[in-house]
Design a protein around this motif. Structure first.
Motif, PDB file in Angstrom:
ATOM      1  N   ALA A  90       0.935  -1.152   0.325  1.00  0.00           N
ATOM      2  CA  ALA A  90       0.103   0.094  -0.078  1.00  0.00           C
ATOM      3  C   ALA A  90       0.757   1.323  -0.101  1.00  0.00           C
ATOM      4  O   ALA A  90       1.981   1.220   0.659  1.00  0.00           O
ATOM      5  CB  ALA A  90      -0.927   0.014   1.260  1.00  0.00           C
ATOM      6  N   LEU A  91       0.396   2.187  -0.890  1.00  0.00           N
ATOM      7  CA  LEU A  91       1.119   3.548  -0.661  1.00  0.00           C
ATOM      8  C   LEU A  91       1.391   4.144   0.654  1.00  0.00           C
ATOM      9  O   LEU A  91       2.372   4.507   0.839  1.00  0.00           O
ATOM     10  CB  LEU A  91       0.797   4.591  -1.915  1.00  0.00           C
ATOM     11  CG  LEU A  91       1.289   4.123  -3.320  1.00  0.00           C
ATOM     12  CD1 LEU A  91       0.732   5.149  -4.370  1.00  0.00           C
ATOM     13  CD2 LEU A  91       2.537   4.118  -3.352  1.00  0.00           C
TER      14      LEU A  91
ATOM     15  N   VAL B  96      11.750   8.964   1.020  1.00  0.00           N
ATOM     16  CA  VAL B  96      10.513   9.710   0.684  1.00  0.00           C
ATOM     17  C   VAL B  96      10.422  10.259  -0.771  1.00  0.00           C
ATOM     18  O   VAL B  96       9.805   9.953  -1.671  1.00  0.00           O
ATOM     19  CB  VAL B  96      10.256  10.747   1.596  1.00  0.00           C
ATOM     20  CG1 VAL B  96       9.075  11.673   1.200  1.00  0.00           C
ATOM     21  CG2 VAL B  96       9.935  10.293   3.127  1.00  0.00           C
ATOM     22  N   SER B  97      11.588  10.693  -1.022  1.00  0.00           N
ATOM     23  CA  SER B  97      11.616  11.200  -2.583  1.00  0.00           C
ATOM     24  C   SER B  97      11.586  10.155  -3.429  1.00  0.00           C
ATOM     25  O   SER B  97      11.058  10.263  -4.848  1.00  0.00           O
ATOM     26  CB  SER B  97      13.051  11.856  -2.789  1.00  0.00           C
ATOM     27  OG  SER B  97      12.991  13.184  -1.943  1.00  0.00           O
ATOM     28  N   ALA B  98      12.329   8.832  -3.309  1.00  0.00           N
ATOM     29  CA  ALA B  98      12.135   7.764  -3.959  1.00  0.00           C
ATOM     30  C   ALA B  98      10.920   7.361  -4.411  1.00  0.00           C
ATOM     31  O   ALA B  98      10.543   7.071  -5.507  1.00  0.00           O
ATOM     32  CB  ALA B  98      13.174   6.692  -3.490  1.00  0.00           C
ATOM     33  N   VAL B  99      10.023   7.167  -3.193  1.00  0.00           N
ATOM     34  CA  VAL B  99       8.641   6.839  -3.333  1.00  0.00           C
ATOM     35  C   VAL B  99       7.802   7.853  -3.983  1.00  0.00           C
ATOM     36  O   VAL B  99       7.108   7.579  -5.115  1.00  0.00           O
ATOM     37  CB  VAL B  99       8.247   6.344  -2.190  1.00  0.00           C
ATOM     38  CG1 VAL B  99       6.675   6.242  -1.834  1.00  0.00           C
ATOM     39  CG2 VAL B  99       8.957   5.330  -1.577  1.00  0.00           C
ATOM     40  N   LEU B 100       7.754   9.021  -3.872  1.00  0.00           N
ATOM     41  CA  LEU B 100       6.979  10.144  -4.360  1.00  0.00           C
ATOM     42  C   LEU B 100       7.348  10.238  -5.840  1.00  0.00           C
ATOM     43  O   LEU B 100       6.485  10.601  -6.572  1.00  0.00           O
ATOM     44  CB  LEU B 100       7.273  11.547  -3.487  1.00  0.00           C
ATOM     45  CG  LEU B 100       6.339  11.512  -2.185  1.00  0.00           C
ATOM     46  CD1 LEU B 100       6.774  12.805  -1.383  1.00  0.00           C
ATOM     47  CD2 LEU B 100       4.890  10.819  -2.055  1.00  0.00           C
ATOM     48  N   SER B 101       8.782  10.143  -6.373  1.00  0.00           N
ATOM     49  CA  SER B 101       8.846  10.292  -7.393  1.00  0.00           C
ATOM     50  C   SER B 101       8.146   9.225  -8.560  1.00  0.00           C
ATOM     51  O   SER B 101       8.102   9.701  -9.553  1.00  0.00           O
ATOM     52  CB  SER B 101      10.318  10.164  -7.617  1.00  0.00           C
ATOM     53  OG  SER B 101      10.958   8.757  -7.601  1.00  0.00           O
ATOM     54  N   LEU B 102       7.955   7.868  -7.803  1.00  0.00           N
ATOM     55  CA  LEU B 102       7.199   7.279  -8.828  1.00  0.00           C
ATOM     56  C   LEU B 102       5.911   7.650  -9.277  1.00  0.00           C
ATOM     57  O   LEU B 102       5.601   7.062 -10.176  1.00  0.00           O
ATOM     58  CB  LEU B 102       7.203   5.748  -8.010  1.00  0.00           C
ATOM     59  CG  LEU B 102       8.283   5.138  -7.615  1.00  0.00           C
ATOM     60  CD1 LEU B 102       8.144   3.763  -6.526  1.00  0.00           C
ATOM     61  CD2 LEU B 102       9.014   4.514  -8.784  1.00  0.00           C
TER      62      LEU B 102
ATOM     63  N   GLY C 246       5.300  10.804  -9.572  1.00  0.00           N
ATOM     64  CA  GLY C 246       5.181  12.143 -10.107  1.00  0.00           C
ATOM     65  C   GLY C 246       5.446  13.125  -9.166  1.00  0.00           C
ATOM     66  O   GLY C 246       5.112  14.499  -9.474  1.00  0.00           O
ATOM     67  N   TYR C 247       5.604  13.173  -7.815  1.00  0.00           N
ATOM     68  CA  TYR C 247       5.632  14.052  -6.839  1.00  0.00           C
ATOM     69  C   TYR C 247       7.055  14.237  -6.610  1.00  0.00           C
ATOM     70  O   TYR C 247       7.811  13.129  -6.589  1.00  0.00           O
ATOM     71  CB  TYR C 247       4.885  13.919  -5.532  1.00  0.00           C
ATOM     72  CG  TYR C 247       3.423  13.903  -5.995  1.00  0.00           C
ATOM     73  CD1 TYR C 247       2.940  15.278  -6.018  1.00  0.00           C
ATOM     74  CD2 TYR C 247       2.493  12.841  -5.964  1.00  0.00           C
ATOM     75  CE1 TYR C 247       1.326  15.258  -6.272  1.00  0.00           C
ATOM     76  CE2 TYR C 247       1.178  12.963  -6.251  1.00  0.00           C
ATOM     77  CZ  TYR C 247       0.676  14.237  -6.394  1.00  0.00           C
ATOM     78  OH  TYR C 247      -0.627  14.184  -6.718  1.00  0.00           O
ATOM     79  N   VAL C 248       7.483  15.577  -6.213  1.00  0.00           N
ATOM     80  CA  VAL C 248       8.903  15.672  -5.510  1.00  0.00           C
ATOM     81  C   VAL C 248       8.622  16.417  -3.826  1.00  0.00           C
ATOM     82  O   VAL C 248       7.697  16.991  -3.696  1.00  0.00           O
ATOM     83  CB  VAL C 248       9.515  16.666  -6.301  1.00  0.00           C
ATOM     84  CG1 VAL C 248      11.189  16.764  -5.784  1.00  0.00           C
ATOM     85  CG2 VAL C 248       9.741  16.142  -7.608  1.00  0.00           C
ATOM     86  N   ALA C 249       9.555  15.618  -3.176  1.00  0.00           N
ATOM     87  CA  ALA C 249       9.270  16.300  -1.566  1.00  0.00           C
ATOM     88  C   ALA C 249      10.603  17.051  -1.370  1.00  0.00           C
ATOM     89  O   ALA C 249      11.448  16.654  -1.828  1.00  0.00           O
ATOM     90  CB  ALA C 249       9.165  15.169  -0.756  1.00  0.00           C
TER      91      ALA C 249
END
Length: 158
Positions: free
Chosen positions: A68-69, A84-90, A92-95
């Motif tokens: 689950a995300l 966090v950046s690795a997961v969010l980049s999947l 299309g978001y950037v943290a």
């Protein structure tokens, strides 16, 4: 129009395999390489049970479960900004940290500066800036200075 064309997308935003692979790399780095966490510590701090973490780490397809995300982000938030950046980049978001200063936007700096230069150019079109135009020009010049200050040697943060 068929019901399928009129329905909400039911597929996940990003494949489970991609989420699991990205998270596995971050977990492997934290647990096995840097040794900053144990599986039990991660489970305790993230609120995700250790069996889910083991399933993410497993390379055996029989032991893998859907990630689950929300669980992925909970684990990543404990692991740190890189995870966090690795997961969010999947998706299309950037943290970035909330208190981090905004990046310079050169195009916006130029556009804002040009708008203020237009005020001065309009006032100076007749070859002089009179007492009525002077306050608007002063405000425009102040705005130009404030706009380009971050680019100057006086506005550097480093």
């Amino acid at each position: 129009m068929t019901p399928r064309e009129n329905s909400v997308q039911s597929e996940p935003i990003v494949s489970d395999t991609k989420v699991r692979d990205a998270l596995r790399r971050e977990l492997d780095r934290a647990i096995n390489i840097e040794r900053t966490f144990t599986r039990a510590q991660l489970a305790l701090e993230s609120g995700v049970n250790v069996y889910t973490i083991d399933a993410i780490l497993s390379r055996d397809p029989a032991k893998q479960r859907r990630v689950a995300l929300a669980d992925a982000l909970s684990i990543a938030s404990v692991l740190g900004e890189r995870a966090v950046s690795a997961v969010l980049s999947l998706i299309g978001y950037v943290a970035r940290p909330v208190d981090e200063p905004d990046d310079l936007e050169p195009a916006r700096i130029v556009a804002d500066g040009l708008a203020e230069f237009a005020v001065i150019a309009s006032a100076a079109a007749d070859g002089r800036i009179d007492h009525i135009e002077r306050p608007k020009c002063r405000d425009a010049a102040d705005h130009i200075i404030a706009t380009v200050l971050p680019l100057s040697s006086h506005g550097r943060l480093d």
